[in-house]
Every structure is written in structure tokens, then in C-alpha cells.
Design a protein around this motif. Structure first.
Motif, PDB file in Angstrom:
ATOM      1  N   ASP A 155     -50.444  -4.875 -37.238  1.00 58.76           N
ATOM      2  CA  ASP A 155     -49.879  -3.828 -36.389  1.00 58.76           C
ATOM      3  C   ASP A 155     -48.929  -4.387 -35.332  1.00 58.76           C
ATOM      4  N   ALA A 156     -48.957  -5.715 -35.115  1.00 57.98           N
ATOM      5  CA  ALA A 156     -48.207  -6.321 -34.022  1.00 57.98           C
ATOM      6  C   ALA A 156     -46.744  -6.518 -34.381  1.00 57.98           C
ATOM      7  N   THR A 157     -45.887  -6.289 -33.412  1.00 53.74           N
ATOM      8  CA  THR A 157     -44.468  -6.606 -33.570  1.00 53.74           C
ATOM      9  C   THR A 157     -44.313  -8.122 -33.441  1.00 53.74           C
ATOM     10  N   PRO A 158     -43.685  -8.811 -34.402  1.00 52.58           N
ATOM     11  CA  PRO A 158     -43.574 -10.267 -34.328  1.00 52.58           C
ATOM     12  C   PRO A 158     -42.791 -10.717 -33.096  1.00 52.58           C
ATOM     13  N   VAL A 159     -43.285 -11.749 -32.451  1.00 47.20           N
ATOM     14  CA  VAL A 159     -42.555 -12.420 -31.383  1.00 47.20           C
ATOM     15  C   VAL A 159     -41.776 -13.555 -32.023  1.00 47.20           C
ATOM     16  N   THR A 160     -40.510 -13.697 -31.680  1.00 44.66           N
ATOM     17  CA  THR A 160     -39.663 -14.721 -32.278  1.00 44.66           C
ATOM     18  C   THR A 160     -38.907 -15.466 -31.185  1.00 44.66           C
ATOM     19  N   GLY A 161     -38.278 -16.569 -31.593  1.00 43.87           N
ATOM     20  CA  GLY A 161     -37.410 -17.308 -30.689  1.00 43.87           C
ATOM     21  C   GLY A 161     -38.164 -18.123 -29.649  1.00 43.87           C
ATOM     22  N   ASP A 162     -37.449 -18.469 -28.606  1.00 41.63           N
ATOM     23  CA  ASP A 162     -37.957 -19.287 -27.508  1.00 41.63           C
ATOM     24  C   ASP A 162     -38.105 -18.390 -26.284  1.00 41.63           C
TER      25      ASP A 162
END
Length: 793
Positions: free
Chosen positions: A748-755
Motif C-alpha cells: 500500500d506504500a508509495t515508494p520512496v526514491t532518490g536521496d
């Protein structure tokens, strides 16, 4: 020390009776229900047979684990995922087993070191019996000081044959004790073969040995060959409160004869211990390691307790002792409450488990004054006209107008410098602001400038084996407190800071040597005060462990005196924990054996540790925070840390100092005794991006970190992570049993990406977690990249 598995049923430690502060740890797939066809989340090695999920018999749920051993010269092992532990934590494993045929089946509890090696001496086990039907097995042990993870192992030994079914594995936990015995496992090597700071007396001998040992690398052998005299090893006094009940335990092994007693002795403020304040228990005959336990309520006027290992006047023989510990009714259970600050991964107090991850210490980035020699390697203050040898152990604080002020040590006393940016510094005046050097600086947040008696800055200074207090309103003019009388016992190095917990108080981390030889190793003790004059009695907090000693011995294999010590350490509040920077002293020569330790020779480097209470510390990673310098560098020799962490925007700053060469090394000692003379000192600055001291790094197949249960005051989860160009982080909200909360699973979580230094986690558009239904756990799932911290605000 690692090697083969102990023989099944070698019960080095019987199940530990635990009090109502016991909690439950989360063993992944503990009931084998995760898959009907595979033993998931357990590591299976079945070269001697097979391990498979079965639907009959079962103890609970729909599935169980069937282990079949068909080889008389090989075994079957099924090992749980590794759970994070902290030193002194007591784990007790439970499992249900049903023997189907023959003799196979043992339940093990294992502890593991920072380098991934197993601590064989700490392995405990128990066998399945010949009873029919389901039987409950239990095995428990205390986590050694060098343990960072634990596993539960279901095992069929090489010589065993048959089938056993396992189900419903659980793991109970009791947090580290409130009272700790200094050198409880006899790993302190400073005064080898004496077990300092234990005081030894009598007509026999009490000396360290390398075999047999219960855990670690050393134990204490007491030999009494005189029926007309006794032998004693007396532990250093431990502060207590009247009314609490202490339970002391010690492990022993009889080598010859039958002699030995464990005494628990309460003491009054004057040090006396009447007979009614004491209780004891005697050893009994038997082979292998055995445990003694003795309990007693502290009298109302008791202020301390000592433990005594004793061989009586009329008995003779040889007994080996190890792992002396205390439990108290004052011990507190694991604290689920968590505030809104950052939770780091420097320590594992809030980590349940991790898989597919490695620990990564982030070394600080030097940020020096380019106008100075060695500015490129972080130097911000070098020698001056009156202070050719500025050294740290002080602090840098920031005034409300943005001005930085640095208090530092010099041969003449406390130096003061100011700066507008924290990098380029100007000395204040032409001499010290005090004739005494500072032991860190604690700023009083309750300072009232309208009150003439209110002080803003406080510090301790050492003199003649005692600590004295002084305070200042402006940081320039300092005055002694307590009428110029001492406020704490101690030796030389101390570090003070402000502790905002428990209603707010001052904290002092000090050295506490015995009053005479042998002095023992340099270790850390903690005291608290609300007025900087009246302090709690110092309590033992941190010492090097067997793993630290082995690293130094590996570096100096030809030096018999090689061992690790902690020269000093500050405890600084940062987010939801205290960060410690221990000055790890790698001693390789002791010119004054059993005498003044001031001439001990060796280098020192800085590491990281974390605590919830400034008393129990966790050090899962043991890497230096300063990049290893060349021997020609100004900071190669002896590094010392400050007592302040400053956050400036998204940058965290830590100031430290270093001597160019080794402690105790004069030019005439090179090269016969040491490699580089001590030389002058400079002060430097290290920086990190906010929260980025230590990371969990996902392996090539991804990884996850699961927290222990949390009772947050906030509802918004924020993560600090660097996922690189292609990595993703998803966060799942779990209930206390480890099940995903509806609508808050990783899917259900929105992916966290990047720095990102701070991204708010969301689940299907929801950016807050429920306010009811807790306590909760968080599970961080990474495809790749580094996870540094989280907060719930």
C-alpha cells in the motif's frame, strides 16, 4: 572465539526466571504458517536429511516443521532469522516439539558478533526428551557484551537419527540490568593476570585464565591450598537503593577439591557491612559449568552492594568463576514510547531484526579552515602563542545570535575561541579563561540572566584523583562550586552534558579507578545531578569487550600487553537517543605494570555508540568515524572527542582533537617501544548530513529492517535514506505480532526514491498512522540503498 556446535544438550545455562518486565521478541514465521510448501524465513541446512512444512501433527495453526535426520554422520539445522540484541539483554527461547521416532532434536539459542562470527561459549541448548506428544522446551542466556544478534536453532546432531516435529517458537526478552558489575566477565586485561578492578586478597591466588571459560576469552581461577586461610575476590561497589531486591548470579566450574561461595553484601554509606546485610551460597560438586544464585532485599540504609567470590578458611581446592551479574527489582522493561525526534541506527535498542542488510558507519567529512596548516584534513585550531598544544575534550556551543564559542584544554587551563561560522576561529584574550581545563561544557537551558545566582555554563575539572565543579554566567569568568570542595570521585578525563530526559538533569561520564594499584582498565561510569554539586554515585556504564581486545591483539600480535580501553566518552542527546563517541585506546605497552597507567602506550580512535539512558550502550558497528590517517598526519596518534553535537541546517558538526603520536610515547622510545612520539595537538571539525552517522545498507537482493514495538506520540512517519538512482523504499506498519495493519502494508506504500533527508511516508494517500491499535512496528523494505533514520512526528 568460534568453532563447532556444542554437543546437543550441553546446557551451559539453565532457563532464566524472568520478572514482569519481560517482553516478547518477534521470531519471523515462528509457527511455520507463512507457506504451506516451504520453510520460509528460516535458514535450512539439510545435508543429513530434510526439513519441510507439515500439516500433521501441529501444535497450533495449520502447519508445523518436520525435521528428519537420515544420516548418522551429518545433521540438519533450521535457523531463524537474526534478531538484534543489546549487551546484557536476557533472551529465553521456547518451542514445542514432538518426537516421531528415534532420538533426534535439540533447541539452541545462539549469539553472534559484529563480524558475523558465532560466540560459541554463549551457545545454550536442550534436547527433546523421549516423552510422547507435544513437549515444551525452554533455553535461555544473557547476551554477552560483544553480541549484536541472536538466533534460534532447531537442530538434529550429526550422530542423531529420526524425525521430530517443531512448532510455535517464541522468544522472551528482559532488557539489560539497571546494575552492572564492572569486569563481570573478567575480560579486562590491564593488570593481567589480576582481575582488576576486583580486589584480591588471601593466601592463595586469584588470576585470569584462558581455559576453561564460560563466555568470552577469560575467566577467574581461584586456588586455595591452605586450610587455615581463605581467598577473596571482591567486586567494585555498585550503588543501590534501600528496598530493592538484588539477585546475583555467577558461573563456576570445579577443577579440584570443593571450595567457593558467592556473597552478596550490602553496605552503608560509611562502607560497613554488618552480618545481617550479607547473604551467600556455596558451590556444590558436579562437572562442567554450573550457576550460583543468591538474592536479598537491600536494607533501608544501604547505599551500595559488593559481590564477593570466596574460598573459606577450612576448605581447599581450585574453582574457576565467570560471568557475574546482578538483576534488580529496579530493572525496567523495554520502553515502547518514542517521541518525535530522529531514531538512528547507531544502536539497536529499537531494532527487532534485519535481513539482507549490512551495517555501514559513515565517516565524518573534514571541514577545516583552509588558511591553516592541515585545514584540508579538518583542522580549525592549531597552536597559538600561549597555547602551543590546544587539545579537545571541551565543547562548542552556539549563542542565540549565531556566534560559536569553543572551550578547549591547554597546558595553562581552559582556552576560549569564537567564530561566526564554526570554521574560522579567533582566540579570546591572551591566556586561559580558567586555570583548570574543562571536561566538556554543559549548558543550562534554565539559565535566567535576571537571576544573579543563575549559571549558564558548567564543567568539571580533575585534581588529585577527584572531580571539582565550576560554573560561569558568560563562559569567561568561572567560579568554583561547593566551596571549592570536590563533588565526585574520579581520576582525570570526564565529559559533562545536559540530559533533557527525566525532568532535565546534568550528566557526567567519568573514570573511576580504585584508590591504589592495581588500577584496572579505563572504562566509563555515569552520574547525574540537578544542581551540579550533588551527584548520584557513579554507575558502571561501558567497557571494551572481548571483540575489542581481539582487534588490538590482532594489530599488535607480538605485544603481550595489547588490549582495548575507553579513555573517555561524552554522552550527547540527539533525537530519540544519546550518542556516545568513545575514545578507543589501543594499548600495546604498559611500562608500569600494576602501577600508574599514565605511561601506557598506544593510539586512540573514535567510534560511535548509542543509549536510551546513558547507562546501557549498544555498539553493533565498530568502525572509526575518522578516516584512517597516514602515520605522518597530525591526527594519526591519539584522538579525543568533544562533548557537543551541533546541527546547523542539514549539517551535523562534531569537534575533536588529536595528538600527532602515541600516548605515552617519547622521542627516545621510538622505534623500540612505539612508532611516533606524542607531539602537539590540534582541533578539527567533522561533519555529516543530518542523521547520517550509520546506515543499514541493502544487499544486491534487497533487504528489510523491522523495529521493536513502538508507542509513538506522533502520527507522521518520515525517513532519511539514499536509495541511489534505482532503489526504492517501502514502509509497512505492523501490529505487535508482526502482521501488516490493514491499509498500511508495504504494497500500500508509495515508494520512496532518490536521496532524501526527510520524506514523509504515505500509504494510498494516507500520510498518518492510526492513533489507536498500537503499539506498532515499522518495517522498512529496500530494494537497494542506505537507510539512516526515521521519525514519527
Amino acid at each position: 572465539m568460534v568453532g563447532a556446535l556444542a554437543a546437543p544438550g550441553t546446557e551451559y545455562e539453565r532457563p532464566v526466571p524472568l520478572a514482569d518486565w519481560t517482553g516478547t521478541r518477534l521470531v519471523a514465521n515462528a509457527g511455520f504458517e507463512a507457506s504451506p510448501s516451504a520453510v520460509s524465513q528460516w535458514e535450512v541446512t539439510a545435508t543429513g536429511g530434510s526439513a519441510a512444512v507439515t500439516t500433521s501433527p501441529v501444535h497450533g495453526g495449520a502447519n508445523a516443521l518436520r525435521v528428519t535426520d537420515t544420516a548418522s554422520d551429518d545433521g540438519v539445522s533450521v535457523r531463524s532469522g537474526r534478531l538484534a540484541v543489546v549487551p546484557g539483554e536476557t533472551l529465553t527461547a521456547h518451542a514445542f516439539a514432538q518426537r516421531v521416532d528415534q532420538t533426534a532434536g535439540s533447541l539452541y539459542l545462539e549469539y553472534w558478533r559484529p563480524d558475523g562470527s558465532r560466540i560459541d561459549e554463549a551457545v545454550v541448548s536442550t534436547n527433546v526428551t523421549s516423552a510422547t506428544g507435544w513437549q515444551a522446551l525452554t533455553v535461555g542466556a544473557v547476551a554477552p557484551d560483544d553480541a549484536v544478534t541472536a538466533t534460534v536453532l532447531v537442530y538434529s546432531a550429526q550422530a542423531a537419527l529420526g524425525t521430530t516435529v517443531w512448532d510455535d517458537v517464541t522468544l522472551d526478552s528482559a532488557p539489560p540490568p539497571a546494575r552492572r558489575v564492572p569486569n563481570s566477565s573478567f575480560e579486562d586485561l590491564h593488570d593481567t593476570p589480576l582481575p582488576s578492578p576486583w580486589a584480591v586478597s588471601g593466601s592463595g591466588t586469584a588470576q585470569l585464565v584462558t581455559s576453561p571459560v564460560h563466555t568470552g576469552n577469560r575467566a577467574l581461577r581461584m586456588v586455595d591450598n591452605n586450610a587455615d586461610a581463605g581467598e577473596t575476590a571482591l567486586a567494585k561497589a555498585i550503588p543501590v537503593t534501600g528496598g530493592e531486591t538484588l539477585t546475583a548470579t555467577a558461573w563456576y566450574q570445579i577443577s579440584s577439591g570443593l571450595t567457593g561461595s558467592l556473597y552478596l553484601e550490602y553496605r552503608k554509606a560509611d562502607g560497613s557491612s554488618p552480618d545481617t546485610y550479607k547473604t551467600s551460597v556455596n558451590v556444590t560438586s558436579g562437572t562442567g559449568w554450573r550457576k550460583l544464585t543468591v538474592s536479598k532485599v537491600a536494607p533501608s540504609d544501604a547505599t551500595s552492594v559488593t559481590l564477593r567470590l570466596y574460598s573459606a578458611l577450612t576448605t581447599t581446592g581450585t574453582t574457576v568463576w565467570d560471568d557475574v551479574t546482578i538483576r534488580s527489582t529496579a530493572d525496567a522493561r523495554y520502553a515502547e514510547a518514542v517521541g518525535t525526534g530522529s531514531v538512528l541506527f547507531v544502536g539497536d535498542q529499537r531494532v527487532e531484526s534485519y535481513t539482507g542488510m549490512t551495517r555501514q558507519v559513515v565517516r565524518g567529512t573534514p571541514k577545516g579552515d583552509p588558511a591553516l596548516t592541515d585545514g584540508a584534513t579538518g583542522v580549525v585550531l592549531g597552536g597559538g602563542t600561549w597555547d602551543a598544544n590546544p587539545r579537545f575534550g571541551g565543547a562548542v556551543l552556539r549563542d542565540p545570535d549565531g556566534t560559536y564559542r569553543m572551550w578547549y584544554n591547554s597546558a595553562a587551563g581552559t582556552g576560549l575561541a569564537t567564530s561566526t561560522d564554526g570554521v574560522k576561529w579567533t582566540r579570546y584574550g591572551t591566556g586561559p579563561v580558567s586555570g583548570h581545563g574543562p571536561s566538556g561544557i554543559a549548558e543550562n537551558p534554565r539559565y535566567d540572566p535576571s537571576n544573579a545566582s543563575s549559571m549558564r555554563f558548567y564543567t568539571l575539572y580533575p585534581k588529585n584523583g577527584l572531580y571539582y565543579a565550576m560554573a560561569s554566567r558568560d563562559g569567561i569568568t568561572w567560579a568554583d562550586l561547593n566551596g571549592g570542595n570536590s563533588v565526585l570521585p574520579g581520576f582525570d578525563v570526564a565529559n559533562v552534558s545536559w540530559d533533557p530526559t527525566n525532568g532535565g538533569r546534568f550528566a557526567a561520564l567519568t573514570k573511576q579507578y580504585p584508590t591504589g594499584s592495581p588500577y584496572g582498565a579505563r572504562t566509563v561510569y555515569t552520574s547525574f545531578s540537578t544542581d551540579f554539586v550533588h551527584w548520584t554515585a557513579p554507575r558502571f556504564a561501558l567497557a571494551p569487550d572481548a571483540f575489542d581486545h581481539e582487534k588490538v591483539v590482532a594489530r599488535y600480535p607480538s605485544r603481550p600487553a595489547a588490549s582495548s580501553e575507553i579513555y573517555g566518552m561524552a554522552g550527547m542527546r540527539y533525537g530519540e537517543q544519546f550518542i556516545g563517541v568513545p575514545w578507543m585506546f589501543d594499548v600495546h605497552e604498559r611500562p608500569n605494570a600494576l602501577g600508574n597507567p599514565g605511561d601506557d602506550v598506544g593510539r586512540a580512535h573514535l567510534e560511535l555508540t548509542a543509549s536510551q539512558d546513558l547507562l546501557n550502550w549498544s555498539r553493533p558497528a565498530r568502525d572509526a568515524i575518522v578516516t584512517e590517517p597516514a602515520q605522518s598526519a597530525w591526527n594519526w596518534g591519539f584522538q579525543v572527542g568533544g562533548s557537543s553535537l551541533l546541527t546547523v541546517g542539514d549539517e551535523v558538526r562534531y569537534y575533536y582533537g588529536s595528538f600527532a603520536g602515541e600516548h605515552g610515547c617519547d622521542a627516545t622510545d621510538v622505534p623500540s617501544l612505539c612508532a611516533k612520539a606524542m607531539g602537539n595537538s590540534k582541533i578539527a571539525l567533522l561533519t555529516w548530513k543530518r542523521d547520517r552517522f550509520e546506515a543499514f545498507r541493502a544487499g544486491s537482493g534487497g533487504g528489510s529492517v523491522t523495529t521493536r514495538t513502538l508507542a509513538p506520540t506522533g502520527t507522521r512517519v518520515t525517513v532519511n535514506a539514499n536509495l541511489g538512482s534505482s532503489g526504492q523504499l517501502r514502509v509497512a506498519l505492523l501490529d505487535s505480532a508482526g502482521n501488516p495493519v490493514s491499509g498500511y502494508a508495504a504494497a500500500d506504500a508509495t515508494p520512496v526514491t532518490g536521496d532524501t533527508l526527510g520524506t514523509v511516508v504515505s500509504w494510498g494517500g494516507r500520510t498518518t498512522i492510526p492513533t489507536t491499535g498500537g503499539p506498532f512496528r515499522l518495517q522498512f523494505q529496500l530494494t537497494s540503498g542506505d537507510l539512516y533514520s526515521y521519525s514519527i512526528s
